[in-house]
Design a protein around this motif. Structure first.
Motif, PDB file in Angstrom:
ATOM      1  N   VAL A 129       5.411   6.335  -1.947  1.00 21.38           N
ATOM      2  CA  VAL A 129       5.059   5.978  -0.573  1.00 21.38           C
ATOM      3  C   VAL A 129       5.783   6.883   0.413  1.00 21.38           C
ATOM      4  N   GLY A 130       7.032   7.214   0.084  1.00 18.06           N
ATOM      5  CA  GLY A 130       7.760   8.126   0.955  1.00 18.06           C
ATOM      6  C   GLY A 130       7.205   9.534   0.943  1.00 18.06           C
ATOM      7  N   GLU A 131       6.579   9.904  -0.206  1.00 17.83           N
ATOM      8  CA  GLU A 131       6.004  11.242  -0.283  1.00 17.83           C
ATOM      9  C   GLU A 131       4.714  11.387   0.516  1.00 17.83           C
ATOM     10  N   ILE A 132       4.047  10.237   0.758  1.00 17.40           N
ATOM     11  CA  ILE A 132       2.801  10.305   1.516  1.00 17.40           C
ATOM     12  C   ILE A 132       3.134  10.632   2.975  1.00 17.40           C
ATOM     13  N   THR A 133       2.554  11.640   3.452  1.00 17.47           N
ATOM     14  CA  THR A 133       2.835  12.076   4.809  1.00 17.47           C
ATOM     15  C   THR A 133       1.943  11.357   5.797  1.00 17.47           C
ATOM     16  N   ILE A 245     -14.886  10.509   5.389  1.00 22.14           N
ATOM     17  CA  ILE A 245     -13.737  11.369   5.054  1.00 22.14           C
ATOM     18  C   ILE A 245     -12.456  10.784   5.622  1.00 22.14           C
ATOM     19  N   ARG A 246     -12.539  10.261   6.837  1.00 18.96           N
ATOM     20  CA  ARG A 246     -11.370   9.646   7.454  1.00 18.96           C
ATOM     21  C   ARG A 246     -10.878   8.458   6.630  1.00 18.96           C
ATOM     22  N   TYR A 247     -11.809   7.631   6.167  1.00 19.56           N
ATOM     23  CA  TYR A 247     -11.421   6.460   5.383  1.00 19.56           C
ATOM     24  C   TYR A 247     -10.847   6.867   4.029  1.00 19.56           C
ATOM     25  N   ILE A 248     -11.447   7.865   3.393  1.00 20.43           N
ATOM     26  CA  ILE A 248     -10.976   8.297   2.072  1.00 20.43           C
ATOM     27  C   ILE A 248      -9.586   8.921   2.161  1.00 20.43           C
ATOM     28  N   SER A 249      -9.357   9.698   3.196  1.00 20.03           N
ATOM     29  CA  SER A 249      -8.088  10.417   3.318  1.00 20.03           C
ATOM     30  C   SER A 249      -6.972   9.550   3.878  1.00 20.03           C
ATOM     31  N   PRO A 252      -2.911   4.100   2.000  1.00 21.02           N
ATOM     32  CA  PRO A 252      -2.715   2.659   2.204  1.00 21.02           C
ATOM     33  C   PRO A 252      -1.495   2.393   3.084  1.00 21.02           C
ATOM     34  N   PRO A 253      -1.493   1.317   3.828  1.00 21.17           N
ATOM     35  CA  PRO A 253      -2.561   0.322   3.972  1.00 21.17           C
ATOM     36  C   PRO A 253      -3.648   0.805   4.929  1.00 21.17           C
ATOM     37  N   LYS A 254      -4.900   0.578   4.553  1.00 20.09           N
ATOM     38  CA  LYS A 254      -6.022   1.049   5.359  1.00 20.09           C
ATOM     39  C   LYS A 254      -6.425  -0.051   6.334  1.00 20.09           C
ATOM     40  N   THR A 255      -5.852   0.035   7.519  1.00 13.25           N
ATOM     41  CA  THR A 255      -6.143  -0.941   8.567  1.00 13.25           C
ATOM     42  C   THR A 255      -6.952  -0.283   9.670  1.00 13.25           C
ATOM     43  N   ILE A 256      -7.555  -1.122  10.518  1.00 13.71           N
ATOM     44  CA  ILE A 256      -8.385  -0.603  11.604  1.00 13.71           C
ATOM     45  C   ILE A 256      -7.529   0.163  12.609  1.00 13.71           C
ATOM     46  N   SER A 257      -6.329  -0.359  12.887  1.00 11.29           N
ATOM     47  CA  SER A 257      -5.460   0.314  13.861  1.00 11.29           C
ATOM     48  C   SER A 257      -5.049   1.699  13.369  1.00 11.29           C
TER      49      SER A 257
END
Length: 336
Positions: A129-133, A245-249, A252-257
């Motif tokens: 999770v920390g690696e995800i930019t 593409i926006r949703y795929i890239s 997580p967590p994939k929220t509306i905000s």
């Protein structure tokens, strides 16, 4: 061993019956047969039998000795059996305790391994999770401001066209075109002004402007309905692809905000060459069609040629995005 019995003969003559009785009595006492009543009888009639008993208590003593030895032997056996029972029970208890201790030890080792594995998994998850930019950038740059201003101006240009004020609409369209040229030049000349969010905002603003203009021109009978349908279909397709593409890239967590947060950049768009050409052709066709009522060349053959050229480049641009879909966008990830 038979009990010792001593006899003494009385000095008087004995008859044959008395002699026979004395022998029988002696045999009885020698072999331990009979009881105390029989012995008392013999003692009472000792004068008649011709014998005097010295000690008849040895028979009872022998019997008491045998009972005592039997009891002692029985007690020894009971004690030995009880001792072996206790030893066996202690042995089995020791085995059970040993097995239980081994089971508890293995269970503790297993629990420790599970806890350690869970801790390692949690550490890896936190590390991943920390690696995800969640790359955030300043979108308040000059090119982005020009792009946003052009998108805000687009509905007003459409309103002016519907109202029939074509001169004002032409002026506003010129301003929008100049802003489109400026934001690209500034982003290329000054890298600090270039943003990855701008790679999405600029083409989206262009598509938004073109969609409003073609609908407005079609409403004023300056563009054919078939060309308007082709342009809108291509723009809707690109808008849906960009949203996917926006949703795929989006990590997580994939929220509306987080999905609507434009400062959270997850992908970069690379438009194809035919798409850039198509955008220029569309803007030129819209500008020339908008000037037709101003300079009186409505339904000119050149306009028809531009319409067909615009339709062809629009379809080719949509096809290029489908064929080169792996090269048109890049998902941004953290570098190790």
């Amino acid at each position: 061993m038979l009990p010792a019995i001593l006899f003494r003969q009385v000095h008087r003559p004995l008859g044959a019956g008395a002699l026979h009785l004395g022998r029988s009595t002696a045999l009885v006492h020698v072999f331990g047969v009979g009881g105390s009543s029989f012995v008392n009888c013999l003692n009472r009639y000792a004068a008649a039998s011709g014998f005097i008993r010295i000690s008849f208590l040895d028979i009872n003593q022998r019997r008491n000795w045998d009972v005592a030895r039997l009891r002692l032997h029985t007690d020894d056996k009971k004690h030995s059996l009880h001792k072996r029972t206790i030893q066996g029970r202690d042995l089995w208890q020791g085995v059970i305790d040993k097995q239980r201790a081994g089971f508890i030890e293995r269970r503790n080792i297993l629990v420790d391994d599970i806890r350690e594995a869970r801790h390692l998994v949690q550490e890896r998850i936190r590390k991943k999770v920390g690696e995800i930019t969640e790359e955030r950038e300043n979108i308040m740059t000059i090119p982005n401001m020009l792009t946003i201003g052009r998108a805000i101006l687009s509905p007003y240009i459409g309103y002016v066209i519907v109202q029939g004020d074509f001169n004002m609409a032409m002026s506003l369209l010129a301003v929008a075109g100049i802003s489109d040229l400026l934001d690209g030049q500034i982003a290329r000349r000054w890298p600090s002004q270039a943003t990855k969010a701008g790679s999405f905002l600029d083409p989206m603003a262009d598509k938004f402007l073109i969609a409003i203009l073609v609908v407005s021109l079609n409403h004023g009978a300056l563009l054919p309905i078939w060309l308007t349908g082709i342009v809108l279909s291509r723009d809707i397709f690109l808008l849906a692809a960009g949203s996917a593409i926006r949703y795929i890239s989006l990590p997580p967590p994939k929220t509306i905000s987080r999905y609507l947060d434009v400062t959270h950049v997850t992908a970069q768009l690379e438009p194809t060459m035919i798409s850039k050409v198509n955008t220029g052709v569309q803007l030129a066709t819209i500008g020339i069609s908008l000037g037709a009522p101003i300079w009186n060349y409505l339904d000119h053959p050149v306009l028809h040629c531009l319409w067909y050229m615009t339709a062809a480049t629009t379809l080719a641009a949509a096809l290029s995005y489908i064929v080169n879909r792996q090269k048109t966008y890049k998902i941004i990830q953290k570098k190790p």
